[in-house]
Design a protein around this motif. Structure first.
Motif, short mmCIF file in Angstrom:
data_model
loop_
_atom_site.label_atom_id
_atom_site.label_comp_id
_atom_site.label_asym_id
_atom_site.label_seq_id
_atom_site.Cartn_x
_atom_site.Cartn_y
_atom_site.Cartn_z
N PRO A 128 0.52 1.88 -21.40
CA PRO A 128 0.88 2.33 -20.05
C PRO A 128 0.21 1.51 -18.95
N SER A 129 0.88 1.49 -17.83
CA SER A 129 0.33 0.74 -16.70
C SER A 129 0.60 1.50 -15.40
N PHE A 130 -0.41 1.55 -14.56
CA PHE A 130 -0.31 2.26 -13.28
C PHE A 130 -0.52 1.23 -12.18
N ASP A 131 0.30 1.29 -11.16
CA ASP A 131 0.21 0.30 -10.07
C ASP A 131 -0.40 0.98 -8.83
N LYS A 132 -1.66 0.63 -8.57
CA LYS A 132 -2.38 1.30 -7.46
C LYS A 132 -1.83 0.92 -6.10
N SER A 133 -1.02 -0.14 -6.04
CA SER A 133 -0.56 -0.59 -4.72
C SER A 133 0.69 0.18 -4.26
N LEU A 134 1.33 0.90 -5.17
CA LEU A 134 2.57 1.59 -4.78
C LEU A 134 2.27 2.74 -3.81
N PHE A 135 3.29 3.18 -3.10
CA PHE A 135 3.21 4.34 -2.19
C PHE A 135 2.00 4.24 -1.25
N ASN A 136 1.94 3.11 -0.56
CA ASN A 136 0.86 2.88 0.42
C ASN A 136 -0.53 3.07 -0.16
N GLY A 137 -0.69 2.66 -1.39
CA GLY A 137 -2.03 2.73 -2.00
C GLY A 137 -2.30 4.03 -2.73
N GLU A 138 -1.35 5.00 -2.65
CA GLU A 138 -1.57 6.23 -3.43
C GLU A 138 -1.31 5.97 -4.90
N GLY A 139 -0.51 4.96 -5.18
CA GLY A 139 -0.29 4.53 -6.55
C GLY A 139 0.83 5.27 -7.25
N GLY A 140 1.36 4.63 -8.28
CA GLY A 140 2.41 5.24 -9.08
C GLY A 140 2.56 4.47 -10.39
N ARG A 141 3.25 5.06 -11.33
CA ARG A 141 3.44 4.44 -12.64
C ARG A 141 4.22 3.14 -12.48
#
Ligand SMILES: Nc1ncnc2c1ncn2[C@@H]1O[C@H](COP(=O)(O)OP(=O)(O)OP(=O)(O)O)[C@@H](O)[C@H]1O
Length: 316
Positions: A128-141
């Protein structure tokens, strides 16, 4: 590949403790039809260098010992963005659950699926990988197509599983209440407060403790690890110092980052867990009555500059 910030001699010292356990494990697995990888836990304070140590350990285990090694970060098991928003909305007054980070904001099913797929050679394992930059830094999968893949039929020898609260074990409600009652009010004048329990309502701490209990039962308790390396310090204030150094470097490089005040607020969010759970971890994750007394734990103590000042196996 750029040189690691971790001196090679430190990695060699860690592996001189850990590798005999790996060799023994792989030896006992060799005759089994379903092979289980060696799970090497790596825990450490905020910014202590968990990712950096993980990279160096994975490289050394692969290149030095020819072990097929993969790594997983607890950060990659965060709930997807909409679920993190749900946690926040369902717990409006719990300051500990307003953003990703604490037990209660990770996807337990995802972690189970990952560890189970490692035991099934007929299936690919997706990491699995989570992208911390998505949703203005709130992050998403991160999209599944971008996850690393271990093809079916490949046997993984070692998984390095790193995360900030790995090795923390839930306490009884009574111990939490007692500790909270005995804790003095946060030091208002302290630049880097290390006594923060009274900033939180007791029921909020109990809720996170219950979440931690579920984690430990399902994928993060002593029986789920074969060895634990603990990146620690002799002065908790260093956690603030490390993060401030990191953000200052970011400012120099990219002209962006957190201000010192923002760092203090951010790191303070982790202090309650350190106050509650660090002592027990320093004693040993595989302590008596865990049923795992034959497993190993190594304490790596670092100073303000992250120089290793002590490394010692924890004996029961
Ligand atoms: N031994 C070291 N000496 C100097 N700098 C280091 C060392 N270890 C890590 N760093 C630097 O410190 C910063 C934090 O390291 P890293 O991301 O590995 O820590 P972490 O514990 O995984 O962080 P987090 O808790 O935020 O997930 C990075 O900028 C890294 O390059």
């Amino acid at each position: 590949m750029p040189a690691s910030k971790i001196p090679e001699a430190d990695i060699e010292r860690v592996l001189s403790h850990v590798q005999p356990f790996i060799a023994q494990h792989l030896n006992t697995q060799s005759s089994k039809s379903t092979k289980r990888p060696f799970i090497l836990g790596l825990t450490g304070l905020q910014g202590s260098g968990k990712s950096t140590w993980t990279d160096a350990l994975v490289t050394a285990l692969q290149q030095g010992f020819n072990y097929n090694t993969i790594n997983l970060s607890l950060d990659d098991l965060y709930l997807d963005h909409d679920e993190i928003v749900n946690v926040r909305t369902n717990n409006p007054s719990n300051q500990l659950l307003q953003a990703r980070g604490q037990p209660g904001t990770h996807d337990i099913d995802l972690s189970l699926a990952f560890f189970q797929s490692l035991m099934d050679p007929s299936r690919d394992t997706l990491i699995p990988s989570f992208d911390k930059s998505l949703f203005n830094g709130e992050g998403g999968r991160a999209p599944r197509e971008s996850w690393r893949r271990v093809p079916a039929g490949t046997s993984v020898d070692v998984v390095v599983f790193e995360g900030w609260c790995i090795g923390f074990q839930p306490l009884s409600d009574d111990v939490i209440k007692d500790t909270w009652n005995k804790t003095l009010q946060t030091q208002a004048t302290s630049k880097y407060p290390t006594r923060t329990l009274k900033d939180h309502a007791i029921e909020d701490l109990l809720e996170v403790n219950n979440n931690l209990r579920r984690y430990c039962e399902i994928f993060m308790g002593p029986r789920h690890f074969d060895y634990l390396v603990h990146l620690d310090t002799d002065d908790l204030v260093n956690v603030y110092e490390w993060r401030i150094q990191q953000e200052h470097a970011l400012w120099q490089m990219k002209n962006q980052g957190m201000t010192d005040d923002e760092v203090v607020k951010f790191v303070k969010g982790y202090m309650p867990a350190y106050e509650l759970y660090l002592d027990q971890l320093r004693g040993s994750l595989f302590g008596s009555r865990s049923g795992c007394e034959e497993k190993g734990q190594l304490s790596v103590i670092m100073d303000k500059k992250r120089k290793v000042v002590k490394m010692a196996g924890i004996s029961l």
